[in-house]
Design a protein around this motif. Structure first.
Motif, short mmCIF file in Angstrom:
data_model
loop_
_atom_site.label_atom_id
_atom_site.label_comp_id
_atom_site.label_asym_id
_atom_site.label_seq_id
_atom_site.Cartn_x
_atom_site.Cartn_y
_atom_site.Cartn_z
N SER A 88 0.81 -1.23 0.00
CA SER A 88 0.00 0.00 0.00
C SER A 88 0.84 1.28 0.00
O SER A 88 0.31 2.34 -0.34
N LEU B 184 0.76 3.15 -3.18
CA LEU B 184 -0.57 3.71 -3.41
C LEU B 184 -0.75 5.01 -2.64
O LEU B 184 -1.34 5.99 -3.17
N PHE B 185 -0.25 5.07 -1.40
CA PHE B 185 -0.34 6.29 -0.61
C PHE B 185 0.47 7.41 -1.25
O PHE B 185 0.04 8.57 -1.28
N THR C 32 1.14 7.77 -4.43
CA THR C 32 0.38 8.23 -5.61
C THR C 32 -0.82 9.07 -5.20
O THR C 32 -1.12 10.11 -5.81
N TYR C 33 -1.51 8.65 -4.16
CA TYR C 33 -2.70 9.39 -3.70
C TYR C 33 -2.31 10.77 -3.18
O TYR C 33 -2.99 11.78 -3.48
N LEU C 34 -1.22 10.87 -2.42
CA LEU C 34 -0.80 12.17 -1.90
C LEU C 34 -0.35 13.11 -3.01
O LEU C 34 -0.50 14.33 -2.90
N THR D 226 -1.38 12.88 -6.39
CA THR D 226 -2.40 13.15 -7.43
C THR D 226 -3.82 13.18 -6.90
O THR D 226 -4.74 13.63 -7.60
N GLY D 227 -4.04 12.63 -5.70
CA GLY D 227 -5.41 12.52 -5.19
C GLY D 227 -6.18 11.38 -5.80
O GLY D 227 -7.40 11.30 -5.61
N LEU D 228 -5.49 10.50 -6.53
CA LEU D 228 -6.14 9.37 -7.19
C LEU D 228 -5.57 8.05 -6.69
O LEU D 228 -4.43 7.98 -6.22
N VAL D 229 -6.38 7.01 -6.82
CA VAL D 229 -5.93 5.65 -6.50
C VAL D 229 -6.13 4.81 -7.76
O VAL D 229 -7.18 4.18 -7.96
N ALA E 213 -5.01 -2.10 -4.05
CA ALA E 213 -5.66 -1.54 -2.87
C ALA E 213 -6.58 -2.57 -2.21
O ALA E 213 -6.61 -2.71 -0.97
#
Length: 316
Positions: free
Chosen positions: A249, A252-253, A255-257, A259-262, A268
């Motif tokens: 994960s 993934l975190f 990328t999320y931080l 771009t705001g996307l998963v 996930a």
């Protein structure tokens, strides 16, 4: 003069195709322990083991289910005594050590005395056996407590309490592992004594397969660890699942931080599933730990239900 207690001693000898050695084993223990009852359990031998043992003076019985574990279960159920000496029928153990082992068992009110093998002969051990013994003994010590240095010795002296409370499940040579863990799990008073270990007589062959039986012993240790220490066992599984989930994960975190996307939903979902699986393992460990406590108490009550062995110098 007040009479003293003289314990009844039974020498139990499990055998499979030991015609070359069994007579010398029976005679040696008869000379070392003249008052003892010597019982040979023949496990479907295809040679003259049973006849030779009987002619040497032993009481001979049969166990049809193949495997040392089955023989041990039958011996412990059928034979009654105050002190039990169990030894392999291959003439590798020194019968002369038996009186001292029995004396220590009685004097110190122990439940188990194991003969720790020592030998100057390279032929006494098959290749890999010493290394495997140390590895497996160390693994049991790490899980259940460092008490034994030679857990797989086939020569031991046991009290009635120990024998009659032993829940035998093993089928083959892994029975020695069960015997050791039974004492460790109930925290019985035990000891080891050094004993000379000799090579098999010429013409006699070991029935132990290094890799097959070593693997079976390892699986027995794992199974007994699961049954005897379920919280620790399933906690390890829980930690592994959580660590793997965190490792998957982290990207993934990031990328999320950023771009705001998963974008990687399968990863996930796998991470979340691993966390849930870890939680299931932890709950299983907590529940089974309570169940194991009840089982351990029942085994201890069965142990206490048998009369203890007084010192040979104690009055009746």
């Amino acid at each position: 003069m007040t009479p003293v207690t003289v314990p009844r001693v039974a020498v139990l000898i499990p055998c499979f195709n030991e015609a070359v050695a069994i007579a010398s084993v029976v005679r040696a223990f008869a000379a070392s322990l003249p008052q003892a009852r010597i019982v040979v359990y023949d496990n479907n031998s295809t040679d003259d083991t049973a006849r030779i043992a009987r002619e040497a003076g032993a009481e001979v019985r049969q166990e049809r289910l193949q495997g040392k574990g089955h023989v041990v279960r039958r011996m412990f159920a059928d034979v009654d005594a105050d002190v039990f000496v169990m030894v392999d029928g291959d003439a590798t153990y020194d019968a002369g050590d038996a009186p001292a082992m029995i004396q220590r068992l009685c004097d110190e009110r122990l439940d188990l005395v194991v003969a720790s093998r020592s030998s100057d002969h390279a032929q006494a051990y098959r290749a890999g056996h010493q290394w495997g013994n140390r590895l497996l003994t160390g693994l049991v010590g790490w899980i259940f407590g460092n008490t034994f240095t030679d857990m797989l010795s086939g020569y031991r002296v046991m009290s009635r309490r120990y024998v009659k409370s032993f829940p035998a499940h093993a089928q083959g040579f892994e029975t020695e592992t069960e015997l050791a863990i039974h004492a460790l799990e109930l925290r019985m008073p035990v000891a080891e004594m050094p004993s000379r270990y000799s090579a098999r007589p010429e013409g006699s062959h070991s029935k132990l397969n290094t890799w097959r039986d070593g693997w079976r012993i390892f699986l027995t240790i794992v199974k007994l660890a699961k049954n005897g220490r379920p919280l620790a066992f399933f906690s390890v599984a829980c930690v592994l699942c959580v660590l793997l989930a965190v490792g998957l994960s982290l990207p993934l975190f990031e990328t999320y931080l950023a771009t705001g996307l998963v974008p990687r939903f399968p990863t996930a979902i796998l991470s979340a599933s691993l966390c849930l699986l870890g939680g299931v393992f932890l709950v299983c460990g907590l529940v089974l730990d309570t169940v194991t406590l009840g089982r351990r108490e029942q085994k201890y009550l069965a142990y206490l239900n048998q009369p203890g062995l007084p010192s040979a110098s104690d009055p009746r």
